[in-house]
Write a protein that holds these residues in place. Structure first.
Motif, short mmCIF file in Angstrom:
data_model
loop_
_atom_site.label_atom_id
_atom_site.label_comp_id
_atom_site.label_asym_id
_atom_site.label_seq_id
_atom_site.Cartn_x
_atom_site.Cartn_y
_atom_site.Cartn_z
N GLY A 288 34.21 -28.26 -55.36
CA GLY A 288 34.98 -27.72 -54.25
C GLY A 288 34.79 -28.51 -52.98
O GLY A 288 34.70 -29.74 -53.00
N ALA A 289 34.67 -27.79 -51.86
CA ALA A 289 34.64 -28.44 -50.55
C ALA A 289 33.45 -29.38 -50.39
O ALA A 289 33.60 -30.54 -50.01
N ALA A 290 32.24 -28.87 -50.67
CA ALA A 290 31.06 -29.72 -50.49
C ALA A 290 31.06 -30.88 -51.48
O ALA A 290 30.76 -32.03 -51.13
N ALA A 291 31.40 -30.58 -52.72
CA ALA A 291 31.34 -31.60 -53.77
C ALA A 291 32.28 -32.76 -53.48
O ALA A 291 31.92 -33.93 -53.68
N HIS A 292 33.49 -32.48 -53.02
CA HIS A 292 34.44 -33.58 -52.84
C HIS A 292 34.06 -34.48 -51.68
O HIS A 292 34.43 -35.66 -51.65
N ILE A 293 33.27 -33.96 -50.75
CA ILE A 293 32.76 -34.79 -49.65
C ILE A 293 31.59 -35.63 -50.12
O ILE A 293 31.54 -36.86 -49.93
N ILE A 294 30.62 -34.98 -50.76
CA ILE A 294 29.40 -35.69 -51.16
C ILE A 294 29.66 -36.67 -52.28
O ILE A 294 29.00 -37.70 -52.38
N ALA A 295 30.64 -36.39 -53.13
CA ALA A 295 31.00 -37.36 -54.16
C ALA A 295 31.39 -38.69 -53.53
O ALA A 295 31.02 -39.76 -54.03
N GLN A 296 32.11 -38.62 -52.43
CA GLN A 296 32.53 -39.85 -51.75
C GLN A 296 31.35 -40.61 -51.15
O GLN A 296 31.29 -41.84 -51.19
N VAL A 297 30.38 -39.87 -50.62
CA VAL A 297 29.17 -40.51 -50.09
C VAL A 297 28.41 -41.20 -51.21
O VAL A 297 27.98 -42.36 -51.08
N ALA A 298 28.25 -40.50 -52.33
CA ALA A 298 27.52 -41.07 -53.47
C ALA A 298 28.21 -42.33 -54.00
O ALA A 298 27.56 -43.35 -54.26
N LEU A 299 29.52 -42.27 -54.14
CA LEU A 299 30.26 -43.42 -54.63
C LEU A 299 30.14 -44.60 -53.67
O LEU A 299 30.00 -45.75 -54.10
N PHE A 300 30.18 -44.32 -52.38
CA PHE A 300 30.00 -45.37 -51.37
C PHE A 300 28.64 -46.05 -51.52
O PHE A 300 28.50 -47.25 -51.30
N GLU A 301 27.64 -45.27 -51.92
CA GLU A 301 26.28 -45.81 -52.07
C GLU A 301 26.01 -46.33 -53.48
O GLU A 301 24.88 -46.63 -53.83
N GLY A 302 27.07 -46.45 -54.30
CA GLY A 302 26.93 -47.08 -55.60
C GLY A 302 26.41 -46.20 -56.70
O GLY A 302 25.90 -46.69 -57.72
N ILE A 303 26.52 -44.89 -56.55
CA ILE A 303 26.04 -43.94 -57.55
C ILE A 303 27.22 -43.40 -58.34
O ILE A 303 28.26 -43.04 -57.77
N ASP A 304 27.09 -43.35 -59.66
CA ASP A 304 28.13 -42.78 -60.51
C ASP A 304 28.10 -41.26 -60.42
O ASP A 304 27.03 -40.63 -60.50
N VAL A 305 29.27 -40.66 -60.27
CA VAL A 305 29.40 -39.21 -60.12
C VAL A 305 30.00 -38.61 -61.39
O VAL A 305 31.02 -39.09 -61.90
N TYR A 306 29.34 -37.55 -61.87
CA TYR A 306 29.82 -36.79 -63.03
C TYR A 306 30.14 -35.38 -62.53
O TYR A 306 29.26 -34.66 -62.07
N ALA A 307 31.42 -35.02 -62.59
CA ALA A 307 31.90 -33.76 -61.99
C ALA A 307 32.05 -32.68 -63.05
O ALA A 307 32.69 -32.90 -64.09
N PHE A 308 31.49 -31.50 -62.76
CA PHE A 308 31.58 -30.35 -63.65
C PHE A 308 32.36 -29.25 -62.95
O PHE A 308 32.03 -28.86 -61.82
N THR A 309 33.38 -28.73 -63.60
CA THR A 309 34.24 -27.70 -63.03
C THR A 309 34.20 -26.46 -63.92
O THR A 309 33.56 -26.45 -64.97
N ARG A 310 34.90 -25.43 -63.51
CA ARG A 310 35.10 -24.29 -64.41
C ARG A 310 35.75 -24.80 -65.69
O ARG A 310 36.65 -25.65 -65.64
N PRO A 311 35.32 -24.32 -66.84
CA PRO A 311 35.95 -24.76 -68.09
C PRO A 311 37.47 -24.60 -68.05
O PRO A 311 37.98 -23.55 -67.64
#
Length: 330
Positions: free
Chosen positions: A174-197
């Motif tokens: 959601g809101a927090a995840a979509h922001i922090i995912a961008q920070v992580a990607l900027f810093e070269g970290i792979d993001v694995y996203a888990f949502t409601r099934p």
């Protein structure tokens, strides 16, 4: 001024006319431009967080401009655009404040919880806890930075407390995840996203931001995670994240409220995995994150609502039907 009021937990907010507040010592009066709608607001309104000031004006992702100053206030100029986050006051003298952990202050006060917040045309705030807003963000897109971004950032830094994190899982996109995912990607970290099934829209959203993989929270990722952050308030995700995390990994619970965590076998905690919670934030967190946001253009996905549509925004958030963050345009 117009304000949306919580009069009793468990009931919808009501629109009322109330007096414009006067700024006190070290406070500023702010003409609110936008206020984000946060899951913590839901926990307060639903009565899951006890001790709220009543009646209460919720909202703690506030963007607005200074229109008046109280005694000894002078950090911001009249007309300057500033943000008001969750942490609204600390005493500076308790044992937690004295050791640099003001987020745990015994006498802390919180915006939109024990202090009136931003679901209104005006609000007052202690200038020492306010933040400047980078010019590159408009009012609507700046609002989610002030809680989704800040709490997300603190959670992210705790998840990276051990060196060598290359694969980060994020539960609840959601809101927090979509922001922090961008920070992580900027810093070269792979993001694995888990949502409601079955939430293919949220999974597609995560992939559009650059996630390496997206799937349901009932799935295992294709690679072991080095760390995970849980933003969804679902206790059963704790053992799920532990199972997906490699030896020595950290699972961070990033919410202020979560349903009960079910029992789980010690084997999934063994091998020096750890579970941590995040409580509130510090002013240093705010300064660091706003500096990062100033230099990194974070795309905040927002859905705009009028002030009198606050209950509609809250219901969509409760149902998990928001893409990114809901923001009230005041």
């Amino acid at each position: 001024m117009k304000a949306m009021l919580l009069e009793r937990p468990g009931e919808p907010l009501v629109m009322k006319k109330v007096e414009v507040p006067a700024p006190g010592e070290r406070e500023v009066l702010i003409r609110v431009s936008a206020c984000g709608v946060c899951r913590t607001d839901l926990h307060i309104i639903d009565g899951e967080l006890a001790g709220a000031k009543l009646p209460l004006i919720p909202g703690h992702e506030i963007v607005g401009r200074v229109v008046a100053e109280g005694g000894n206030a002078g950090r911001f100029r009249t007309g300057e655009r500033i943000g008001v986050p969750w942490l609204g006051y600390t005493d500076g003298s308790c044992r937690y404040c004295m050791r640099g952990e003001e987020n745990l202050c015994d006498n802390a006060r919180f915006t939109g919880y024990t202090i009136d917040g931003g679901y209104a045309e005006y609000t007052v705030a202690d200038e020492r806890y306010c933040l400047p807003i980078p010019e590159r963000y408009d009012d609507l897109r700046a609002a989610p930075l002030l809680c989704a971004g800040l709490i997300g950032y603190r959670s992210y830094r705790l998840a990276l407390s051990k060196p060598g994190v290359k694969r980060l899982g994020i539960y609840g996109f959601g809101a927090a995840a979509h922001i922090i995912a961008q920070v992580a990607l900027f810093e070269g970290i792979d993001v694995y996203a888990f949502t409601r099934p079955g939430d293919l829209e949220a999974q597609e959203f995560a992939l559009s931001l650059g996630a390496a993989w997206a799937g349901g929270s009932d799935e295992m990722p294709p690679e072991e995670l080095d760390a995970a952050i849980i933003f969804a308030p679902v206790g059963s995700l704790v053992p799920a994240a532990l199972r997906a995390t490699s030896k020595g990994g950290t699972v961070v619970c990033g919410g202020i409220h979560m349903s009960n965590i079910p029992s789980f076998p010690y084997s999934i905690l063994w091998e020096e995995r750890s579970i941590r919670s995040v409580a509130n934030l510090t002013r240093r967190d705010g300064e660091e994150f706003i500096s990062l946001a100033r230099n990194l253009h974070i795309r905040t996905e927002v859905q705009e609502f009028r002030l009198d549509e606050a209950n509609d925004a809250l219901e969509l958030l409760r149902a998990g039907r928001l893409r990114g963050a809901a923001v009230l345009k005041i």
